[in-house]
Design an enzyme around this catalytic site. Structure first.
Site, PDB file in Angstrom:
ATOM      1  N   THR A  72       0.844  -1.203   0.000  1.00 51.89           N
ATOM      2  CA  THR A  72       0.000   0.000   0.000  1.00 51.89           C
ATOM      3  C   THR A  72       0.877   1.249   0.000  1.00 51.89           C
ATOM      4  O   THR A  72       0.684   2.176  -0.802  1.00 51.89           O
ATOM      5  CB  THR A  72      -0.914  -0.005   1.250  1.00 51.89           C
ATOM      6  N   SER A 199       5.148  -6.922  -1.937  1.00 48.41           N
ATOM      7  CA  SER A 199       4.671  -7.013  -0.548  1.00 48.41           C
ATOM      8  C   SER A 199       5.282  -8.240   0.121  1.00 48.41           C
ATOM      9  O   SER A 199       5.337  -9.318  -0.468  1.00 48.41           O
ATOM     10  CB  SER A 199       3.145  -7.125  -0.543  1.00 48.41           C
ATOM     11  N   HIS A 201       4.173  -9.886   2.949  1.00 44.38           N
ATOM     12  CA  HIS A 201       3.303 -10.922   3.532  1.00 44.38           C
ATOM     13  C   HIS A 201       2.557 -11.763   2.498  1.00 44.38           C
ATOM     14  O   HIS A 201       1.881 -12.728   2.851  1.00 44.38           O
ATOM     15  CB  HIS A 201       2.339 -10.315   4.566  1.00 44.38           C
ATOM     16  N   THR A 237      13.223   5.059  11.091  1.00 43.79           N
ATOM     17  CA  THR A 237      14.114   3.928  11.333  1.00 43.79           C
ATOM     18  C   THR A 237      13.509   2.678  10.720  1.00 43.79           C
ATOM     19  O   THR A 237      12.331   2.379  10.923  1.00 43.79           O
ATOM     20  CB  THR A 237      14.326   3.739  12.851  1.00 43.79           C
ATOM     21  N   CYS A 325      -9.477  -6.961   1.414  1.00 40.16           N
ATOM     22  CA  CYS A 325      -9.420  -5.562   1.829  1.00 40.16           C
ATOM     23  C   CYS A 325     -10.808  -4.948   1.848  1.00 40.16           C
ATOM     24  O   CYS A 325     -11.052  -3.981   2.543  1.00 40.16           O
ATOM     25  CB  CYS A 325      -8.525  -4.770   0.893  1.00 40.16           C
TER      26      CYS A 325
HETATM   27  N1  PMP Z   1      -1.823  -4.568  -4.068  1.00 45.68           N
HETATM   28  C1  PMP Z   1      -2.400  -5.767  -4.240  1.00 45.68           C
HETATM   29  C2  PMP Z   1      -2.628  -6.282  -5.626  1.00 45.68           C
HETATM   30  C3  PMP Z   1      -2.798  -6.513  -3.127  1.00 45.68           C
HETATM   31  O1  PMP Z   1      -3.378  -7.710  -3.294  1.00 45.68           O
HETATM   32  C4  PMP Z   1      -2.572  -5.999  -1.829  1.00 45.68           C
HETATM   33  C5  PMP Z   1      -3.004  -6.780  -0.603  1.00 45.68           C
HETATM   34  N2  PMP Z   1      -4.389  -7.011  -0.542  1.00 45.68           N
HETATM   35  C6  PMP Z   1      -1.966  -4.743  -1.711  1.00 45.68           C
HETATM   36  C7  PMP Z   1      -1.594  -4.064  -2.848  1.00 45.68           C
HETATM   37  C8  PMP Z   1      -1.688  -4.149  -0.360  1.00 45.68           C
HETATM   38  O2  PMP Z   1      -0.593  -4.815   0.225  1.00 45.68           O
HETATM   39  P1  PMP Z   1      -0.128  -4.531   1.710  1.00 45.68           P
HETATM   40  O3  PMP Z   1      -1.036  -5.328   2.576  1.00 45.68           O
HETATM   41  O4  PMP Z   1       1.297  -5.026   1.751  1.00 45.68           O
HETATM   42  O5  PMP Z   1      -0.216  -3.073   1.948  1.00 45.68           O
END
Ligand code: PMP
Length: 385
Positions: A72, A199, A201, A237, A325
């Site tokens: 994000t 990303s 995770h 940091t 999300c």
């Molecule tokens: N872009 C895409 C295509 C995603 O699938 C996601 C996670 N749902 C994000 C951005 C956001 O990632 P993060 O949780 O690392 O902010």
């Protein structure tokens, strides 16, 4: 949690053992990476090793990677009208984003709402290249942002073709590769991306870390101003432990994604074959175009996704109703809307996403759960047979 089966890897992937070990080791770092003493240099070494691992995952140079708090933030950093290209300031008049982007891209970053234009996609969820060509013609240094693969459908976008169109028009291309880096081949140079988001995770690293790869262009100003860390692109940091875990996950993913992808595709296809046998009226979105090997996004007439997710959960199986999300809100998927999906189907769209540890017995469990869910919610007793 052996009594549960997890099928929501596109939302977040469980931590890889290599990432856990790296996080735990880095938690004992005693100094900030910017400090010049030995302890500081030890912390710096942890961060730089991870930078090397993350950059290598996408074929970038180490110096091109900037760590952020996640995809994000990387998207928000990239999407700015004020860029620097080969040392020269560039002002982008307009931002073009595909209509199926993640909300962090759809929101347009530091562009004003009037400067953001949405690009249509086909019924299969692929960016309409003719529409892209027409839209950007005449725009001054257009910035285009298209995801490598969509988080709901898993549909893979023709990024190299998009890059050629964008560059021919004198523009720049940002690619959100949150769903692809470490999952399928994702080489920043082969894709032709000028900036690329990753990303942690999604690839088995800890939550709260990400990176922006900046190749031909960089944002002229940071999003977060302060101490000048990350070569001035991201103050604060560094989250050393999360970054260390991210690096370890990137290295593990780079070594294993190909074999894992083949295995997941076979399991996913088995699920979809049986889904179609039990529910011939099921619609599998994006099935006719290249998709991520781990993703199945489908709807069955009459099914309500929110209820179905709860029902799966009660049967020990974690699935998602489209994008995590936006789950929790009963909103129709903007991805399906952009694809022109039947509005009668969209509220029932379910996403099953697999991962590198998914097993055959877990797929069996998913199928048993599906039959129960369908029998209970669709009142089609034949499903329970
Ligand atoms: N872009 C895409 C295509 C995603 O699938 C996601 C996670 N749902 C994000 C951005 C956001 O990632 P993060 O949780 O690392 O902010």
């Amino acid at each position: 949690m052996t009594d549960r089966a997890y099928f929501d890897w596109n939302a977040t992937a469980p931590l890889r053992p290599e990432a856990r070990a790296a996080v735990l080791a880095a938690l004992d770092v005693v100094a900030a990476p910017s400090s010049v003493h030995s302890e500081g240099r030890a912390a710096r070494a942890v961060v730089e090793r991870a930078r090397c691992q993350v950059a290598a995952l996408v074929g970038a140079e180490t110096k091109e990677a900037v760590f952020t708090s996640g995809a994000t933030e990387a998207n928000a950093l990239a999407l700015t009208p004020d860029l620097v290209a080969q040392g020269r300031p560039v002002t982008c008049e307009l931002l073009f984003v595909s209509a199926i982007e993640h909300s962090s891209v759809l929101s347009g970053g530091r562009f004003s709402a009037e400067q953001v234009e949405r690009l249509p996609v086909t019924a299969e969820g692929v960016v309409d290249l003719a529409a892209l060509r027409t839209a950007i013609v005449g725009a001054k240094a257009p910035l285009v942002s298209v995801m490598h693969a969509n988080n709901e459908t898993g549909v893979i976008q023709p990024i190299a073709e998009i890059a050629a169109i964008v560059h021919e028009a004198g523009g720049f291309l940002h690619v959100d590769a949150a769903q692809t880096a470490g999952r399928i081949a994702c080489d920043v140079a082969l894709l032709g991306a000028d900036m690329l988001t990753i990303s942690s995770h999604k690839i088995g690293g800890p939550q709260g870390a990400g990176a922006l790869i900046m190749r031909r262009v960089q944002p002229a100003t940071p999003l977060i101003k302060g101490g000048g860390q990350e070569r001035g692109f991201r103050a604060g940091t560094e989250n050393v432990a999360a970054i260390a875990g991210f690096g370890a996950a990137a290295a593990a993913a780079a070594a294993t994604y190909e074999a894992a992808g083949d295995r997941m595709a076979a399991l996913r296809d088995r699920f979809e074959t049986l889904l179609k046998l039990t529910a011939p009226d099921a619609v599998i979105f994006g099935a006719g175009v290249p998709r991520l090997p781990n993703t199945s996004y489908f709807a069955v007439p009459g099914l309500k996704a929110e209820t179905a997710v709860i029902s799966f959960d009660l049967n020990g199986v974690a699935v998602s109703s489209g994008s995590a999300c936006s789950s929790g809100k009963v909103a129709q998927s903007h991805v399906l809307t952009a694809m022109g999906a039947d509005p009668a189907l969209s509220p029932g769209a379910l996403r099953v996403s697999l991962g590198w540890t998914t097993t055959e017995p877990e797929i069996d469990r998913l199928l048993i759960a599906w039959k129960r869910v369908a029998a209970a919610l669709l009142k089609r007793q034949a499903y329970a047979a």
